[in-house]
Design a protein around this motif. Structure first.
Motif, short mmCIF file in Angstrom:
data_model
loop_
_atom_site.label_atom_id
_atom_site.label_comp_id
_atom_site.label_asym_id
_atom_site.label_seq_id
_atom_site.Cartn_x
_atom_site.Cartn_y
_atom_site.Cartn_z
N GLY A 55 0.22 5.24 -0.21
CA GLY A 55 -0.92 6.16 -0.17
C GLY A 55 -2.18 5.33 -0.08
O GLY A 55 -2.33 4.54 0.85
N ASN A 56 -3.04 5.44 -1.07
CA ASN A 56 -4.25 4.62 -1.03
C ASN A 56 -4.30 3.59 -2.17
O ASN A 56 -5.36 3.05 -2.48
CB ASN A 56 -5.51 5.51 -1.05
CG ASN A 56 -5.57 6.37 -2.30
OD1 ASN A 56 -4.65 6.32 -3.11
ND2 ASN A 56 -6.63 7.14 -2.45
N ARG A 57 -3.15 3.32 -2.77
CA ARG A 57 -3.09 2.39 -3.92
C ARG A 57 -2.15 1.23 -3.61
O ARG A 57 -1.14 1.41 -2.93
CB ARG A 57 -2.56 3.10 -5.17
CG ARG A 57 -3.36 4.27 -5.60
CD ARG A 57 -4.00 4.04 -6.98
NE ARG A 57 -5.18 4.88 -7.11
CZ ARG A 57 -6.42 4.44 -7.33
NH1 ARG A 57 -6.66 3.16 -7.47
NH2 ARG A 57 -7.43 5.27 -7.40
N TRP A 58 -2.47 0.07 -4.17
CA TRP A 58 -1.57 -1.08 -4.07
C TRP A 58 -0.58 -1.02 -5.23
O TRP A 58 -0.99 -0.97 -6.39
CB TRP A 58 -2.36 -2.39 -4.13
CG TRP A 58 -3.38 -2.52 -3.04
CD1 TRP A 58 -4.74 -2.35 -3.16
CD2 TRP A 58 -3.15 -2.82 -1.66
NE1 TRP A 58 -5.35 -2.54 -1.94
CE2 TRP A 58 -4.40 -2.83 -1.01
CE3 TRP A 58 -2.01 -3.09 -0.92
CZ2 TRP A 58 -4.54 -3.10 0.36
CZ3 TRP A 58 -2.15 -3.36 0.45
CH2 TRP A 58 -3.39 -3.36 1.07
N LEU B 24 0.84 -1.19 0.00
CA LEU B 24 0.00 0.00 0.00
C LEU B 24 0.88 1.24 0.00
O LEU B 24 1.74 1.42 0.87
CB LEU B 24 -0.93 0.01 1.22
CG LEU B 24 -2.05 1.06 1.15
CD1 LEU B 24 -3.06 0.73 0.06
CD2 LEU B 24 -2.75 1.21 2.50
#
Lengths: 144, 144
Positions: free
Chosen positions: B113-116, B111
């Motif tokens: 930030g808010n992304r994989w 992860l």
């Protein structure tokens, strides 16, 4: 830090109870500390607060790891597996104790021949950590 | 080595499907390789054969890890957690690849930030490992 609502959760394969398995690993030693579960809210709290927040299946409630014992797990890194049904948290284990039994980690029994043998010492008396009620947010017992 | 029938399984908390979670960890690097599941028979095969044998939930069959790919996991140590619903296998990962995608381990997305975000390279083409059918004994796909 992302807000509690904007983490990308579409790629997660929640099980029939809306949960995903979450492995906690010591970010420095690599030691596997415990396996617990998260629902969507627990995951979002974990990323928003940068500490492990699980879902207690026994209590049916959020379980802020270390809430009572002080043995908080600070999040250092969060990973997801290939099919999206398991998370890996690399954490700093405050107090050096992850297990409600007062041991460093929960995997303190090793198979020796055909018997499980305890290999890890209790570092702190659970009564000292939780008072008279032994705490565990997982399958049994009260809040840890 | 214990026989396939005499391992002490009474202390295991099998879930409603008769399964227990099993974490595979590289016995030397400490890297968490994958999370899979075992039923009683898979566990007994694992100890008897000293290699990881899981239960494939998608295929409803035993899954001898590495059967097709050659990426066998040799058992070095087996541990159980405090409440008996998770196993930890310390293994030697033959071929250095645990994931059906051809990566070293399954937790190759972090992860950010808010992304994989993918962090680990494909070391071997899955088509090379399994032929045209990408193999996975876990939630999806054919035998790995």
């Amino acid at each position: 830090m992302p807000s509690a609502t904007d983490i990308e959760t579409d790629s997660i394969q929640w099980n029939e109870q809306g949960l995903v398995a979450a492995i906690a690993q010591d970010w420095q030693s690599g030691e596997v500390l415990m396996l617990a579960w998260m629902n969507r809210e627990a995951l979002q709290c974990t990323t928003a607060e940068q500490r492990a927040v699980y879902w207690s299946r026994s209590r049916g409630a959020l379980w802020r790891k270390g809430e009572n014992s002080g043995n908080v797990q600070r999040l250092k890194e969060l990973r997801i597996d290939c099919d999206g049904d398991a998370l890996l948290l690399k954490v700093e284990q405050i107090g050096g104790i992850a297990c409600h039994t007062g041991r460093r980690h929960c995997f303190y029994r090793r198979l020796d021949g055909n018997r499980w043998v305890e290999t890890d010492a209790v570092l702190r008396d659970p009564k000292d950590m939780y008072g008279e009620s032994q705490g565990h947010g997982g399958n049994g017992g009260p809040q840890e």
